[in-house]
Design a protein around this motif. Structure first.
Motif, short mmCIF file in Angstrom:
data_model
loop_
_atom_site.label_atom_id
_atom_site.label_comp_id
_atom_site.label_asym_id
_atom_site.label_seq_id
_atom_site.Cartn_x
_atom_site.Cartn_y
_atom_site.Cartn_z
N LYS A 27 0.84 -1.21 0.00
CA LYS A 27 0.00 0.00 0.00
C LYS A 27 0.87 1.25 0.00
CE LYS A 27 -4.19 -1.71 2.12
NZ LYS A 27 -4.72 -2.10 3.41
N GLN A 28 1.89 1.21 0.83
CA GLN A 28 2.78 2.35 0.96
C GLN A 28 3.51 2.62 -0.38
OE1 GLN A 28 5.59 1.84 4.11
NE2 GLN A 28 6.08 4.00 4.22
N LEU A 29 3.98 1.55 -1.02
CA LEU A 29 4.71 1.71 -2.28
C LEU A 29 3.78 2.16 -3.40
CD1 LEU A 29 7.16 -1.33 -2.14
CD2 LEU A 29 7.69 1.07 -1.78
N ALA A 30 2.55 1.66 -3.39
CA ALA A 30 1.59 2.06 -4.43
C ALA A 30 1.32 3.56 -4.36
CB ALA A 30 0.30 1.28 -4.28
N ASN A 31 1.35 4.09 -3.14
CA ASN A 31 1.11 5.53 -2.98
C ASN A 31 2.33 6.36 -3.35
OD1 ASN A 31 -1.47 5.14 -2.05
ND2 ASN A 31 -0.85 4.96 0.09
N ALA A 32 3.50 5.72 -3.40
CA ALA A 32 4.73 6.46 -3.67
C ALA A 32 4.89 6.83 -5.13
CB ALA A 32 5.94 5.65 -3.19
N ALA B 30 -0.40 -10.31 -1.61
CA ALA B 30 -0.38 -9.04 -0.89
C ALA B 30 -0.13 -7.85 -1.81
CB ALA B 30 0.70 -9.10 0.19
N LEU B 31 0.08 -8.10 -3.10
CA LEU B 31 0.36 -6.98 -4.02
C LEU B 31 -0.81 -6.00 -3.99
CD1 LEU B 31 1.81 -8.83 -7.17
CD2 LEU B 31 3.06 -7.35 -5.57
N PRO B 32 -0.52 -4.71 -4.19
CA PRO B 32 -1.61 -3.74 -4.21
C PRO B 32 -2.59 -4.08 -5.34
CG PRO B 32 0.53 -2.65 -4.24
CD PRO B 32 0.79 -4.09 -4.42
N MET B 33 -3.85 -3.75 -5.16
CA MET B 33 -4.83 -4.02 -6.21
C MET B 33 -4.44 -3.27 -7.48
SD MET B 33 -7.01 -6.12 -5.04
CE MET B 33 -8.48 -6.05 -6.00
N VAL B 34 -4.08 -2.01 -7.31
CA VAL B 34 -3.79 -1.16 -8.47
C VAL B 34 -2.52 -0.36 -8.22
CG1 VAL B 34 -4.64 0.81 -9.84
CG2 VAL B 34 -6.25 -0.93 -9.04
N MET B 35 -1.67 -0.26 -9.26
CA MET B 35 -0.51 0.62 -9.21
C MET B 35 -0.47 1.42 -10.51
SD MET B 35 2.42 -1.86 -7.55
CE MET B 35 3.59 -0.68 -6.87
N SER B 42 -3.40 2.92 -14.86
CA SER B 42 -3.62 2.08 -13.68
C SER B 42 -3.51 0.62 -14.08
CB SER B 42 -5.01 2.36 -13.09
OG SER B 42 -5.03 3.66 -12.58
N ILE B 43 -2.65 -0.09 -13.40
CA ILE B 43 -2.46 -1.51 -13.70
C ILE B 43 -3.10 -2.32 -12.57
CG2 ILE B 43 -0.72 -3.33 -14.05
CD1 ILE B 43 -0.67 -1.25 -16.24
#
Lengths: 87, 193
Positions: A27-32, B30-35, B42-43
């Motif tokens: 979550k933290q990295l996605a926000n970065a 645990a990967l983020p849903m979207v990056m 958005s992936i």
């Protein structure tokens, strides 16, 4: 993120703990935001030389990671240096 | 003596293969849903990204990197040979292949714990030489997988050896990623508290 009650390695609780921490980091990295350098280069870090280098070569100050042979060579070198310094 | 050594190596390899696979599974889940990638798209990471070891399929895909005109010639590494040699000598290794839609190989990484086991060295990280949908998120996915692996083996620090340039180094040092830099030995590190 800190978790003082580390579960027993290999237990279900341990893997749940691993996942929970990975989720928080994700979550933290996605926000970065994205890494812009990934448009430019293939290699991001490291090298073939490093892959096959020992800890002693890469982190010479960390004696706890030396092999017994490396430690022996290290102390022999130190001793030789000390002798050379002694008038 | 040689036989005993061989048996110990195989036992260590088997034990760590189970650990590696499970840690990758946990990291995948645990990967983020979207990056967001470098194009601002958005992936759907959790649905589209697969993490695997550097197996036969990854080796075949990585072989094509060597002939890519976009790959810097000075790298000069043939991944299949490199991964095989590393696997033979480092049974406790961390290895990772990052796939997009289970088809495009986007990133590879290798590493190992330090001798006393409390730090995980990331010795080599390379992304596909061609731009792809995961450009911009490969390093972060590698970090998530590596930290999960470090947690799995009980390591309390990860070290990213020799970031390729200042831009890469500064990216790790960004406050959201939480790394520090050891100038003397040229690596970025993060304590996993």
């Amino acid at each position: 993120m800190s978790d003082h009650k580390k579960p027993v390695p290999g237990s279900d609780e341990h893997w749940a703990w691993v996942r929970k921490r990975a989720e928080a980091r994700g979550k933290q990295l996605a926000n970065a935001g994205p890494a812009d350098f990934e448009d430019e280069c293939g290699v991001i870090s490291g090298s073939v030389k490093i892959l096959f280098a020992s800890d002693a070569e890469l982190f010479p100050d960390e004696l706890e990671n030396y092999t017994p042979e490396e430690l022996e060579a290290y102390y022999a070198k130190k001793l030789a240096e000390k002798k050379a310094d002694t008038p | 003596m040689q036989q005993t050594k061989k048996r110990t190596h195989i036992a260590t390899e088997d034990k760590h293969e189970i650990l590696r696979s499970r840690a990758r599974e946990e990291a995948s889940a645990a990967l983020p849903m979207v990056m967001r990638n470098n194009k601002g798209q958005s992936i759907h990471v959790r649905g589209e990204v697969t993490l695997s070891g550097i197996d036969f399929k990854a080796s075949i895909a990585a072989k094509q990197w060597a002939s890519s005109p976009e790959r810097l010639p000075e790298i000069g590494i043939a991944w299949p040979e490199l991964a095989t040699r590393y696997a033979r000598t480092v049974p406790k290794r961390f290895e990772l292949a990052i796939w997009h839609r289970d088809f495009f190989l986007c990133g590879l990484a290798l590493g190992k714990p330090t001798r006393n086991g409390n730090k995980l060295r990331l010795d080599f990280i390379e992304k596909s030489p061609t731009k792809n949908s995961l450009s911009g998120v490969i390093t972060d996915i590698t970090i998530i997988a590596a930290e999960a692996h470090a947690d799995a083996i009980g390591a309390s620090q990860i070290r990213i050896m020799n970031p390729i340039n200042e831009k890469v180094r500064n990216y790790y040092l960004n406050s959201d990623r939480g790394f520090s830099y050891d100038k003397r030995e040229n690596f970025c590190y993060k304590d996993l508290i």
